[in-house]
Write a protein that holds these residues in place. Sequence first.
Motif, PDB file in Angstrom:
ATOM      1  N   ILE A 176     -14.567  26.969  24.385  1.00 32.69           N
ATOM      2  CA  ILE A 176     -14.299  27.744  23.184  1.00 32.69           C
ATOM      3  C   ILE A 176     -15.615  28.339  22.709  1.00 32.69           C
ATOM      4  N   LEU A 177     -15.558  29.596  22.241  1.00 38.27           N
ATOM      5  CA  LEU A 177     -16.749  30.259  21.739  1.00 38.27           C
ATOM      6  C   LEU A 177     -16.886  29.977  20.243  1.00 38.27           C
ATOM      7  N   VAL A 178     -17.787  29.086  19.898  1.00 40.62           N
ATOM      8  CA  VAL A 178     -18.078  28.723  18.506  1.00 40.62           C
ATOM      9  C   VAL A 178     -18.989  29.801  17.903  1.00 40.62           C
ATOM     10  N   PRO A 179     -18.727  30.260  16.651  1.00 38.10           N
ATOM     11  CA  PRO A 179     -17.884  29.649  15.630  1.00 38.10           C
ATOM     12  C   PRO A 179     -16.533  30.328  15.414  1.00 38.10           C
ATOM     13  N   PHE A 180     -15.883  30.789  16.424  1.00 44.26           N
ATOM     14  CA  PHE A 180     -14.571  31.407  16.263  1.00 44.26           C
ATOM     15  C   PHE A 180     -13.486  30.355  16.444  1.00 44.26           C
ATOM     16  N   SER A 181     -12.524  30.333  15.540  1.00 48.93           N
ATOM     17  CA  SER A 181     -11.482  29.312  15.552  1.00 48.93           C
ATOM     18  C   SER A 181     -10.598  29.472  16.781  1.00 48.93           C
ATOM     19  N   PRO A 182      -9.945  28.399  17.235  1.00 50.00           N
ATOM     20  CA  PRO A 182      -9.139  28.477  18.458  1.00 50.00           C
ATOM     21  C   PRO A 182      -7.968  29.443  18.356  1.00 50.00           C
ATOM     22  N   GLU A 183      -7.540  29.760  17.142  1.00 44.37           N
ATOM     23  CA  GLU A 183      -6.441  30.715  16.993  1.00 44.37           C
ATOM     24  C   GLU A 183      -6.891  32.150  17.200  1.00 44.37           C
ATOM     25  N   SER A 184      -8.181  32.408  17.168  1.00 40.58           N
ATOM     26  CA  SER A 184      -8.689  33.775  17.215  1.00 40.58           C
ATOM     27  C   SER A 184      -8.869  34.267  18.646  1.00 40.58           C
ATOM     28  N   GLU A 185      -8.860  35.584  18.790  1.00 41.46           N
ATOM     29  CA  GLU A 185      -9.044  36.201  20.103  1.00 41.46           C
ATOM     30  C   GLU A 185     -10.446  35.963  20.644  1.00 41.46           C
ATOM     31  N   LEU A 186     -11.469  36.046  19.774  1.00 39.81           N
ATOM     32  CA  LEU A 186     -12.840  35.919  20.243  1.00 39.81           C
ATOM     33  C   LEU A 186     -13.188  34.511  20.709  1.00 39.81           C
ATOM     34  N   SER A 187     -12.414  33.528  20.278  1.00 37.24           N
ATOM     35  CA  SER A 187     -12.695  32.149  20.705  1.00 37.24           C
ATOM     36  C   SER A 187     -12.465  31.960  22.200  1.00 37.24           C
ATOM     37  N   GLY A 188     -11.599  32.824  22.783  1.00 38.30           N
ATOM     38  CA  GLY A 188     -11.208  32.650  24.181  1.00 38.30           C
ATOM     39  C   GLY A 188     -10.091  31.647  24.371  1.00 38.30           C
ATOM     40  N   VAL A 189      -9.539  31.119  23.286  1.00 36.07           N
ATOM     41  CA  VAL A 189      -8.503  30.078  23.367  1.00 36.07           C
ATOM     42  C   VAL A 189      -7.144  30.626  22.974  1.00 36.07           C
ATOM     43  N   GLN A 190      -7.052  31.147  21.736  1.00 37.44           N
ATOM     44  CA  GLN A 190      -5.810  31.702  21.187  1.00 37.44           C
ATOM     45  C   GLN A 190      -4.662  30.700  21.249  1.00 37.44           C
ATOM     46  N   ARG A 191      -4.902  29.514  20.688  1.00 37.75           N
ATOM     47  CA  ARG A 191      -3.877  28.483  20.572  1.00 37.75           C
ATOM     48  C   ARG A 191      -3.796  28.022  19.124  1.00 37.75           C
ATOM     49  N   GLN A 192      -2.579  27.786  18.652  1.00 40.97           N
ATOM     50  CA  GLN A 192      -2.352  27.316  17.293  1.00 40.97           C
ATOM     51  C   GLN A 192      -2.578  25.819  17.211  1.00 40.97           C
ATOM     52  N   VAL A 193      -3.392  25.396  16.256  1.00 39.24           N
ATOM     53  CA  VAL A 193      -3.562  23.978  15.940  1.00 39.24           C
ATOM     54  C   VAL A 193      -2.583  23.642  14.826  1.00 39.24           C
ATOM     55  N   THR A 194      -1.675  22.718  15.068  1.00 43.03           N
ATOM     56  CA  THR A 194      -0.646  22.366  14.099  1.00 43.03           C
ATOM     57  C   THR A 194      -1.092  21.151  13.278  1.00 43.03           C
ATOM     58  N   PRO A 195      -0.388  20.857  12.180  1.00 43.53           N
ATOM     59  CA  PRO A 195      -0.726  19.663  11.396  1.00 43.53           C
ATOM     60  C   PRO A 195      -0.595  18.365  12.194  1.00 43.53           C
ATOM     61  N   GLU A 196       0.158  18.385  13.289  1.00 48.40           N
ATOM     62  CA  GLU A 196       0.317  17.177  14.110  1.00 48.40           C
ATOM     63  C   GLU A 196      -0.790  17.035  15.148  1.00 48.40           C
ATOM     64  N   ASP A 197      -1.626  18.048  15.292  1.00 53.85           N
ATOM     65  CA  ASP A 197      -2.662  18.056  16.332  1.00 53.85           C
ATOM     66  C   ASP A 197      -4.002  17.553  15.797  1.00 53.85           C
ATOM     67  N   THR A 198      -4.850  17.130  16.732  1.00 59.03           N
ATOM     68  CA  THR A 198      -6.259  16.878  16.463  1.00 59.03           C
ATOM     69  C   THR A 198      -7.066  17.787  17.377  1.00 59.03           C
ATOM     70  N   LEU A 199      -8.004  18.504  16.783  1.00 54.89           N
ATOM     71  CA  LEU A 199      -8.856  19.427  17.521  1.00 54.89           C
ATOM     72  C   LEU A 199     -10.204  18.763  17.761  1.00 54.89           C
ATOM     73  N   TRP A 200     -10.655  18.773  19.017  1.00 56.76           N
ATOM     74  CA  TRP A 200     -11.918  18.151  19.393  1.00 56.76           C
ATOM     75  C   TRP A 200     -12.878  19.204  19.929  1.00 56.76           C
ATOM     76  N   TYR A 201     -14.147  19.110  19.496  1.00 59.83           N
ATOM     77  CA  TYR A 201     -15.228  19.938  20.030  1.00 59.83           C
ATOM     78  C   TYR A 201     -16.263  19.028  20.682  1.00 59.83           C
ATOM     79  N   MET A 202     -16.842  19.487  21.797  1.00 58.13           N
ATOM     80  CA  MET A 202     -17.844  18.694  22.507  1.00 58.13           C
ATOM     81  C   MET A 202     -18.915  19.606  23.080  1.00 58.13           C
TER      82      MET A 202
END
Length: 576
Positions: free
Chosen positions: A53-79
């Motif tokens: 993931i390209l920080v500091p763009f959120s995973p939902e954004s196009e620039l992050s390279g991810v474009q995935r929705q993080v839901t309230p049931e999910d945990t997002l991890w960065y490393m």
Amino acid sequence: MITKWGKRLDRDNVLMEYPRPQLRRNSYINLNGLWNYAIVRGKGVPDEPDGEILVPFSPESELSGVQRQVTPEDTLWYMRSFALPEGFNVGRVLLHFGAVDQIATVYLNGIELGSHTGGYTPFSMDITRELRENNQLIVKVKDYTDASYHSRGKQKIRKGGMWYTPQSGIWQTVWMESVPEEYISGLRITPLYDEEAVEITVYSDSERPCTARVGMVVAEGDTNRPMRISMQGFSPWTPDNPYLYDFSVLMGEDRVESYFGMRKFEMKKDEAGIMRLFLNDKPCFHNGVLDQGYWPEGLYTAPTDEAMIEDIRSMKELGFNMLRKHIKIEPLRWYYHCDRLGMLVWQDMINGGEKYDPLTVIAPLFTGAKIKDDRYSRFSRTNDEGREQFKKELDEMIANLYSCVSIAVWVPFNEGWGQFDAAEITGRIRSMDPTRLIDHASGWHDQGVGDIYSRHVYFRPYRFRADDRGRAAVLTECGGYSLRLTGSGEAAKEFGYKKLKSREELMAAYKKLYEQEIIPSIPKGLSGVVYTQLSDVEGETNGLYTYDREELKVDGDAVREINRRLTYTPQGESES
């Protein structure tokens, strides 16, 4: 959709500018760039990354390279791993996060450093004791968006209309600096306009002597106590002449660079006895636009520093002198650009609370109904912890932005979105910052406090009404005229307060609003106006610019001519 700045983005050098303009050191390591990430359902720990993931763009954004929705049931991890350059550590190493939405827990080399709740304010950690030759940094994030009481702004899981795509995780710069064992932790800068002086408080964990220098003037004092520096014969800061003074502070082995501007915000009567907004002892009409701060490819995160600058500059070139930063706290560099370019800012606090009642947040647009905001159930604020968390984040926002020159007005609540105890909150803000004005309840549910008589008018003509409590009258939202063009966005439904079919129709409606409703109200006491809005955002197609910022929908020369007339003389008579 991607803007011209996003197309030019250098993925190896993402938002590399120093992120804290009013507390600068030579020590700086930017940690933006490619990190590993994983999105895990529930509370589990990922076995391996999902990818980069390209920080500091959120995973939902196009620039992050991810474009995935993080839901309230999910945990997002960065490393990510890092090693410090030789000689970098001069005593302590601090790790800074500009903003992480919503709840972040930070680990270094397997050790939990701490957590921060609140998706819009910065936080820092001393990582010196846990450092190794090679380091593994992990950030765990939970984001409930609008499924809990947490502050979330205009994000909504089921987006649409005035509610936008939710974004999660790291969305501002991550960076490190090294400081001496005893160091300056913060500055509080207060221009004392009438006294021709500036007051600077240097914060530190220890009580030590410190020195501040402005040009050839030097003041000596102690940390955690205000010290005063004479500014006799100073140049005032105004939108037309945004004059800034550089200064430095020395405490032991630590040295920081900063800046300030000399200005004063007031509400008082003009020579005709009409209550006005004043800047530096002169009436100042606050002529602004609503600024959501959303970007098609980055959501909350502008693709480049230049993109942020262009939003401010484009409004200034149209003749506006104010931006109402709507339900978002920007990176500190945005405020720095407003300071140096000369743009007044009305700063909104971020709304939270549980699911909103339409009778509370929508019906007053048509009915004008007011409700006492100690009725927590009506305002979706029954959760005690949620109300306390709001106060904590409010305190953090004001502490973070206090020294910014351009901020003129604090706006704690908007249209009843999670509003509560606004009179108490107004007093809380006043005790933290007596130098600025307060619009305690923008739009409706006026509790009769603060400095601004605030109204939002969209579906009917605006008719000026003076405030029976003696506050300055401001039309804090209006217009919202919708015209969809190619660069407006890709949402299926178009949202606006009046849909128009052509640029000519839009310009005619805009001109009618200002010439027939706003300009005639200025001699009566109207002290400011906020047009909705700077640019389109997703399905909300009521911007002066398209969402990609490529097309100005209105006639720039005509808007500039109208804005030239949005002023008044000290006698309260509008200029022709």
